[in-house]
Design a protein around this motif. Structure first.
Motif, PDB file in Angstrom:
ATOM      1  N   SER A  35       0.831  -1.195   0.000  1.00 29.53           N
ATOM      2  CA  SER A  35       0.000   0.000   0.000  1.00 29.53           C
ATOM      3  C   SER A  35       0.866   1.245   0.000  1.00 29.53           C
ATOM      4  O   SER A  35       1.936   1.278   0.618  1.00 29.53           O
ATOM      5  CB  SER A  35      -0.925   0.012   1.227  1.00 29.53           C
ATOM      6  N   HIS A  53      -1.947  -1.321  -3.943  1.00 30.99           N
ATOM      7  CA  HIS A  53      -3.035  -0.518  -3.391  1.00 30.99           C
ATOM      8  C   HIS A  53      -2.604   0.951  -3.332  1.00 30.99           C
ATOM      9  O   HIS A  53      -1.780   1.345  -2.529  1.00 30.99           O
ATOM     10  CB  HIS A  53      -3.399  -1.030  -1.996  1.00 30.99           C
ATOM     11  N   GLU A  54      -3.140   1.728  -4.240  1.00 31.50           N
ATOM     12  CA  GLU A  54      -2.930   3.173  -4.306  1.00 31.50           C
ATOM     13  C   GLU A  54      -1.452   3.580  -4.405  1.00 31.50           C
ATOM     14  O   GLU A  54      -0.934   4.325  -3.569  1.00 31.50           O
ATOM     15  CB  GLU A  54      -3.611   3.866  -3.126  1.00 31.50           C
ATOM     16  N   GLY A 113      -7.092   2.167   4.289  1.00 30.78           N
ATOM     17  CA  GLY A 113      -8.221   1.303   4.626  1.00 30.78           C
ATOM     18  C   GLY A 113      -7.823   0.014   5.309  1.00 30.78           C
ATOM     19  O   GLY A 113      -8.562  -0.508   6.149  1.00 30.78           O
ATOM     20  N   ARG A 115     -11.807  -2.121  -6.145  1.00 26.90           N
ATOM     21  CA  ARG A 115     -12.085  -1.236  -5.017  1.00 26.90           C
ATOM     22  C   ARG A 115     -12.005  -2.008  -3.695  1.00 26.90           C
ATOM     23  O   ARG A 115     -12.562  -3.099  -3.557  1.00 26.90           O
ATOM     24  CB  ARG A 115     -13.476  -0.614  -5.166  1.00 26.90           C
ATOM     25  N   PHE A 119     -11.668  -4.849   5.031  1.00 24.55           N
ATOM     26  CA  PHE A 119     -10.539  -4.953   4.092  1.00 24.55           C
ATOM     27  C   PHE A 119     -10.095  -6.406   3.961  1.00 24.55           C
ATOM     28  O   PHE A 119      -9.804  -6.880   2.859  1.00 24.55           O
ATOM     29  CB  PHE A 119      -9.374  -4.082   4.573  1.00 24.55           C
ATOM     30  N   GLY A 132      -9.082   2.656  -2.811  1.00 23.15           N
ATOM     31  CA  GLY A 132     -10.060   2.709  -1.735  1.00 23.15           C
ATOM     32  C   GLY A 132     -11.385   3.282  -2.194  1.00 23.15           C
ATOM     33  O   GLY A 132     -11.437   4.210  -3.008  1.00 23.15           O
ATOM     34  N   THR A 133     -12.470   2.742  -1.659  1.00 25.85           N
ATOM     35  CA  THR A 133     -13.795   3.249  -2.009  1.00 25.85           C
ATOM     36  C   THR A 133     -13.984   4.693  -1.555  1.00 25.85           C
ATOM     37  O   THR A 133     -14.827   5.417  -2.108  1.00 25.85           O
ATOM     38  CB  THR A 133     -14.898   2.385  -1.378  1.00 25.85           C
ATOM     39  N   GLY A 136     -12.622   1.522   2.579  1.00 22.56           N
ATOM     40  CA  GLY A 136     -11.856   2.604   3.196  1.00 22.56           C
ATOM     41  C   GLY A 136     -11.150   3.477   2.188  1.00 22.56           C
ATOM     42  O   GLY A 136     -11.444   3.461   0.991  1.00 22.56           O
ATOM     43  N   GLY A 137     -10.204   4.243   2.709  1.00 25.88           N
ATOM     44  CA  GLY A 137      -9.442   5.144   1.870  1.00 25.88           C
ATOM     45  C   GLY A 137      -8.012   4.681   1.702  1.00 25.88           C
ATOM     46  O   GLY A 137      -7.744   3.482   1.602  1.00 25.88           O
ATOM     47  N   HIS A 138      -7.084   5.648   1.718  1.00 25.91           N
ATOM     48  CA  HIS A 138      -5.690   5.329   1.456  1.00 25.91           C
ATOM     49  C   HIS A 138      -5.121   4.348   2.485  1.00 25.91           C
ATOM     50  O   HIS A 138      -4.265   3.527   2.168  1.00 25.91           O
ATOM     51  CB  HIS A 138      -4.868   6.623   1.444  1.00 25.91           C
ATOM     52  N   SER A 197     -11.538   6.966  -1.620  1.00 26.17           N
ATOM     53  CA  SER A 197     -10.430   7.757  -2.171  1.00 26.17           C
ATOM     54  C   SER A 197     -10.818   8.554  -3.410  1.00 26.17           C
ATOM     55  O   SER A 197      -9.951   9.061  -4.131  1.00 26.17           O
ATOM     56  CB  SER A 197      -9.258   6.827  -2.514  1.00 26.17           C
TER      57      SER A 197
END
Length: 274
Positions: free
Chosen positions: A93, A117-118, A246, A239, A254, A214-215, A242-244, A217
């Motif tokens: 991540s 992830h991101e 998550g 997806r 997650f 992330g959903t 959470g965010g960055h 983000s």
């Protein structure tokens, strides 16, 4: 199990939980503790490897050493071979997502799939040069002593909704010296190497790469960079809750999403090592 592994120019701290197919969870600059709740949830069905990246927290770095994605990829390959639990699915991540992309490029034999992830790959978006120039300024400001100002710039650049007064409360006053040291290492040795890295699309196209976003983000910089990577690879982003961060903020949901991806690539709970 907690242990260390000596690698070129560093000594890596790592933890191993559970049994079954090997899943690796890694960040940069996030350390092994950031992934502990998620790792605990997975350990009933999988062997889970977490680690502090080189130069962060309990992973020591030789004097003058740095942390490039290629080095972190080599570190991961050595850890996977050392643990000796077969080929791995590796989730990285943020900066760790760049590490796992470099791993897929350079060491495809040790991975079944990688989940990026991101990844903050600023050069993949149209305004990449402008973004990198702003990052250079905030890195210089941080290293010159303007810690709060640098973080305020960082959150605005990433389009993360953190008010200035909250940033000031987070990054001023008495702070954990170990956390401060890891943060300084990020600004001095990790950040530039991570955000300027360019993927070799042809090599990654030959690997099994899942691009995670992330959903929560939507509209953030890492959604843009991740979407750009997915487009270049010709894959649809996946997806995650959470965010960055998550994986840390919502470890239960997650873990469910991650387990679904593990089954998709043939990593069934409790299966024998591959």
């Amino acid at each position: 199990m907690n242990n260390t592994l000596v690698v070129p120019e560093a000594e890596l701290y790592y933890e191993v939980r559970g049994s079954g197919p090997l899943v690796v969870l890694i960040g940069a600059p996030m350390d092994a503790d950031s992934f502990a709740p998620l790792a605990d949830l997975l350990a009933g069905d999988y062997t889970v490897l977490t680690a502090d990246p080189r130069g962060v927290k309990r992973s020591k770095l030789d004097p003058g050493g740095t942390s490039r994605p290629a080095q972190r990829a080599d570190d991961l390959a050595r850890l996977i071979r050392h643990v000796d639990a077969g080929s791995a699915v590796v989730l990285g991540s943020s900066g760790g997502a760049v590490s796992v992309l470099a791993l897929a490029q350079g060491y495809p034999e040790v991975v079944r799939a990688v989940i990026a992830h991101e990844p903050p790959l600023d050069r993949l978006v149209a305004d990449g040069d402008e973004l990198l120039a702003k990052s250079e300024k905030l890195m210089a400001d941080y290293l010159a002593g303007d810690v709060v100002g640098a973080w305020q710039q960082f959150f605005k650049l990433a389009n993360l909704p953190v008010p200035d007064e909250v940033v000031e409360a987070m990054f001023s006053g008495e702070r954990d010296p170990q956390q401060v040291a890891a943060e300084h290492f990020w600004f001095d040795h990790e950040m530039r190497e991570t955000i300027t890295w360019m993927p070799e699309v042809q090599k990654l196209a030959e690997a099994h790469v899942i691009v995670g976003i992330g959903t929560e983000s939507v509209g953030q910089l890492c959604e843009r960079t991740s979407s750009a990577l997915a487009e270049q690879l010709g894959v649809e982003p996946t997806r995650f809750p959470g965010g960055h961060t998550g994986f840390a903020d919502q470890p239960g949901p997650f873990a469910e999403a991650l387990c679904a991806q593990l089954v998709e690539v043939g990593f069934h709970p409790g299966a024998q090592r591959a």
